[in-house]
Design an enzyme around this catalytic site. Sequence first.
Site, PDB file in Angstrom:
ATOM      1  N   LYS A  24       0.836  -1.198   0.000  1.00 52.45           N
ATOM      2  CA  LYS A  24       0.000   0.000   0.000  1.00 52.45           C
ATOM      3  C   LYS A  24       0.876   1.255   0.000  1.00 52.45           C
ATOM      4  O   LYS A  24       0.695   2.159  -0.784  1.00 52.45           O
ATOM      5  CB  LYS A  24      -0.919  -0.034   1.226  1.00 52.45           C
ATOM      6  CG  LYS A  24      -1.855   1.136   1.311  1.00 52.45           C
ATOM      7  CD  LYS A  24      -2.803   0.987   2.496  1.00 52.45           C
ATOM      8  CE  LYS A  24      -3.564   2.285   2.724  1.00 52.45           C
ATOM      9  NZ  LYS A  24      -4.442   2.232   3.879  1.00 52.45           N
TER      10      LYS A  24
ATOM     11  N   GLU B 165      10.458  -4.636   4.701  1.00 50.58           N
ATOM     12  CA  GLU B 165      10.545  -6.033   4.257  1.00 50.58           C
ATOM     13  C   GLU B 165      10.267  -6.144   2.759  1.00 50.58           C
ATOM     14  O   GLU B 165      11.003  -6.791   2.004  1.00 50.58           O
ATOM     15  CB  GLU B 165       9.531  -6.912   5.011  1.00 50.58           C
ATOM     16  CG  GLU B 165       9.808  -7.090   6.485  1.00 50.58           C
ATOM     17  CD  GLU B 165       9.137  -6.041   7.359  1.00 50.58           C
ATOM     18  OE1 GLU B 165       8.886  -4.913   6.858  1.00 50.58           O
ATOM     19  OE2 GLU B 165       8.890  -6.320   8.542  1.00 50.58           O
TER      20      GLU B 165
ATOM     21  N   GLY C 243      -4.832  -1.933   5.032  1.00 52.35           N
ATOM     22  CA  GLY C 243      -4.044  -3.063   4.546  1.00 52.35           C
ATOM     23  C   GLY C 243      -4.710  -4.409   4.805  1.00 52.35           C
ATOM     24  O   GLY C 243      -4.802  -5.259   3.924  1.00 52.35           O
ATOM     25  N   ARG C 244      -5.211  -4.606   6.009  1.00 53.00           N
ATOM     26  CA  ARG C 244      -5.793  -5.917   6.354  1.00 53.00           C
ATOM     27  C   ARG C 244      -7.195  -6.101   5.796  1.00 53.00           C
ATOM     28  O   ARG C 244      -7.817  -7.132   6.016  1.00 53.00           O
ATOM     29  CB  ARG C 244      -5.744  -6.129   7.865  1.00 53.00           C
ATOM     30  CG  ARG C 244      -6.351  -5.014   8.684  1.00 53.00           C
ATOM     31  CD  ARG C 244      -5.963  -5.133  10.153  1.00 53.00           C
ATOM     32  NE  ARG C 244      -6.424  -3.999  10.945  1.00 53.00           N
ATOM     33  CZ  ARG C 244      -5.751  -2.868  11.103  1.00 53.00           C
ATOM     34  NH1 ARG C 244      -4.582  -2.705  10.512  1.00 53.00           N
ATOM     35  NH2 ARG C 244      -6.239  -1.900  11.842  1.00 53.00           N
TER      36      ARG C 244
ATOM     37  N   GLU D 131      -4.712  -6.998  14.762  1.00 48.72           N
ATOM     38  CA  GLU D 131      -4.177  -5.682  14.392  1.00 48.72           C
ATOM     39  C   GLU D 131      -5.309  -4.648  14.439  1.00 48.72           C
ATOM     40  O   GLU D 131      -5.086  -3.465  14.659  1.00 48.72           O
ATOM     41  CB  GLU D 131      -3.519  -5.711  13.008  1.00 48.72           C
ATOM     42  CG  GLU D 131      -2.607  -4.522  12.774  1.00 48.72           C
ATOM     43  CD  GLU D 131      -1.777  -4.612  11.490  1.00 48.72           C
ATOM     44  OE1 GLU D 131      -2.349  -4.391  10.404  1.00 48.72           O
ATOM     45  OE2 GLU D 131      -0.572  -4.885  11.557  1.00 48.72           O
TER      46      GLU D 131
ATOM     47  N   HIS E   2      -5.065 -33.606  17.272  1.00 50.97           N
ATOM     48  CA  HIS E   2      -3.924 -34.396  17.755  1.00 50.97           C
ATOM     49  C   HIS E   2      -2.814 -33.500  18.274  1.00 50.97           C
ATOM     50  O   HIS E   2      -1.650 -33.888  18.323  1.00 50.97           O
ATOM     51  CB  HIS E   2      -3.421 -35.309  16.632  1.00 50.97           C
ATOM     52  CG  HIS E   2      -4.471 -36.296  16.222  1.00 50.97           C
ATOM     53  ND1 HIS E   2      -4.619 -37.517  16.819  1.00 50.97           N
ATOM     54  CD2 HIS E   2      -5.479 -36.190  15.323  1.00 50.97           C
ATOM     55  CE1 HIS E   2      -5.647 -38.150  16.278  1.00 50.97           C
ATOM     56  NE2 HIS E   2      -6.195 -37.358  15.373  1.00 50.97           N
TER      57      HIS E   2
ATOM     58  N   LYS F  22       9.234  -1.021  14.348  1.00 51.01           N
ATOM     59  CA  LYS F  22       9.766  -0.685  13.016  1.00 51.01           C
ATOM     60  C   LYS F  22      10.844   0.392  13.139  1.00 51.01           C
ATOM     61  O   LYS F  22      11.918   0.287  12.548  1.00 51.01           O
ATOM     62  CB  LYS F  22       8.639  -0.089  12.146  1.00 51.01           C
ATOM     63  CG  LYS F  22       7.715  -1.060  11.480  1.00 51.01           C
ATOM     64  CD  LYS F  22       6.835  -0.274  10.492  1.00 51.01           C
ATOM     65  CE  LYS F  22       5.602  -1.025  10.091  1.00 51.01           C
ATOM     66  NZ  LYS F  22       4.670  -0.227   9.303  1.00 51.01           N
TER      67      LYS F  22
HETATM   68  O1  F6P Z   1       2.071  -4.250   9.965  1.00 49.45           O
HETATM   69  C1  F6P Z   1       1.755  -2.935   9.697  1.00 49.45           C
HETATM   70  C2  F6P Z   1       1.248  -2.753   8.296  1.00 49.45           C
HETATM   71  O2  F6P Z   1       1.079  -1.404   8.055  1.00 49.45           O
HETATM   72  C3  F6P Z   1      -0.039  -3.514   8.006  1.00 49.45           C
HETATM   73  O3  F6P Z   1      -1.164  -2.880   8.467  1.00 49.45           O
HETATM   74  C4  F6P Z   1       0.032  -3.654   6.534  1.00 49.45           C
HETATM   75  O4  F6P Z   1      -0.873  -4.624   6.093  1.00 49.45           O
HETATM   76  C5  F6P Z   1       1.478  -4.041   6.364  1.00 49.45           C
HETATM   77  O5  F6P Z   1       2.162  -3.259   7.326  1.00 49.45           O
HETATM   78  C6  F6P Z   1       2.055  -3.845   4.999  1.00 49.45           C
HETATM   79  O6  F6P Z   1       2.009  -2.506   4.574  1.00 49.45           O
HETATM   80  P1  F6P Z   1       2.198  -2.110   3.062  1.00 49.45           P
HETATM   81  O7  F6P Z   1       1.112  -2.730   2.255  1.00 49.45           O
HETATM   82  O8  F6P Z   1       2.142  -0.619   3.035  1.00 49.45           O
HETATM   83  O9  F6P Z   1       3.547  -2.611   2.613  1.00 49.45           O
END
Ligand code: F6P
Length: 546
Positions: free
Chosen positions: A210, A216, A272-273, A358, A389, A509
């Site tokens: 987003k 990452e 995002g979620r 979240e 199990h 972060k």
């Molecule tokens: O974990 C925090 C967060 O902002 C989430 O809400 C989001 O889904 C994720 O990081 C990834 O963010 P982006 O889509 O901006 O890379």
Amino acid sequence: MTALDESLTARATWRALGAHHEMLQAAHLRALFANDPGRGERLTAEAAGLFLDYSKNRITDETIGLLVQLAQACGLQAHIDAMFGGEHINNTEDRAVLHVALRAPRSAVLTTGGKNVVPAVHEVLDRMSDFATRVRGGEWTGHTGKRIRNVVNIGIGGSDLGPVMAYEALRHYSDRSLTIRFVSNVDGADLVEATHDLDPAETLFIVSSKTFTTLETMSNAQSARDWCVRGLGGDTNAVAKHFVAVSTNADKVSAFGIDPANMFGFWDWVGGRYSMDSAIGLSTMIAVGPEHFRALLNGFHQMDEHFRRTPFEQNLPVLMALLSVWNTNFLGAQSIAVLPYENYLRRFPAYLQQLTMESNGKRVTREGVAVDYHTSPVYWGEPGTNGQHSFYQLIHQGTRLIPCDFIVFANALTPLGRHHDILVANVLAQAEALAFGKTAEEVAAEGTAAALVPHRVFEGNRPSNMLLADTLTPAVLGALIALYEHIVFTQSVIWNVNAFDQWGVELGKALAQAIVPELESASTPALAHDSSTNALIHKYRRLRTA
Ligand code: F6P
């Protein structure tokens, strides 16, 4: 929405629920069923292809009546209307929350800031459909003219969990000639393992983020870019044919080197979620095709309409949310196990972890006041029968109360002999055992040695919901996801927390960004962390070999 003028626990309906709980707490599910044999058929609801049996909760009709009154007192309908009306209900980020527009039909009107957002949603969906069709049909080729055989989605959190879950869930409907993989972890092993047997000439990367700033995802995208360009003879022109982006940040996308023509956008009113049904679902669409993707969206929409318009007493998301409030705040449950008896849903609990925790893992109200009640329980789970199990022992005989959401389908997508009947027998047996247990008398009557009786007693009285659907179709999956989205929303209204921000992920972060250079170079200024962090950094520097 206006601020609450009364704290939740001071509300008359909350106190009435407390008093009702006092009265009901001695009642065992055995007695509740014995005194009310009709409850198994009555305490049910159905919508968008999902049937819910909630009779095995520690409730009576009066409990439901009081919980519905609580929802009314909290202004749930006004909050629902505010969400669908495009109001800025995400108050800490001053944003509308309109993921319901992502699955609205072309003719629908959903506005925010005076603008109908539905045409833009369909414009992106049409572009996605066109692109997915070209990839699936072999018309979109790689830099060397080879057909795309592999699609790798790079993203994390909401830009990964939904797509992974949906791909796994809909694998039965997917094009098996395509290899679809997902890379999320900044641990290099994730990207290396995902690409080690792929030909760069046949591989398309979808960089899903987003913000297009997430550490990452950007690290993985950069390394994937290097892998691709290296594998294609060093020609950076290859990027245009092997990378597309899904983002709200066009500037960062072009700065990365992706042609904005190959970017699929979405909007700040999609959290995002809550984004797997936006362009973030591009990998899903490529895997299952545009028609199945649209069927998925339609399933979401059916549940949206149900949530928006159905009286609370028959409203699936509202009922399940209220039951979770009952179990959490009055019965003291700390977690909810989500247990799909459907192997294709194996990633569903992982997806729900972000959606639920979240969203509602918050300790202050929308107004910033510390709460004096519990908010989100821990959501977790594994597919049945594997969990049986593993951790079911604790659910049956442990000291904690763990309400369970069972999910099961009447028809298997891959029928195999007696397997499906055995699977379904297991889920029904588990819910029955949890609710009714086995008394000491029953155990003794089986001839069990006296010393072993306590070990073999099942206390029972463990609550569960059973969600039953015909078959796991794209539409049913959409309805199931929307069900939990709206459960989370309803919980947030009752707990008066903002379900749409996630400030709690920021501190870690920021600290990590500061620590990276300290790990990379021993010559950085003296470490100024606490003694534990300083010592660990020194130890790491000594141990690392590369
Ligand atoms: O974990 C925090 C967060 O902002 C989430 O809400 C989001 O889904 C994720 O990081 C990834 O963010 P982006 O889509 O901006 O890379």
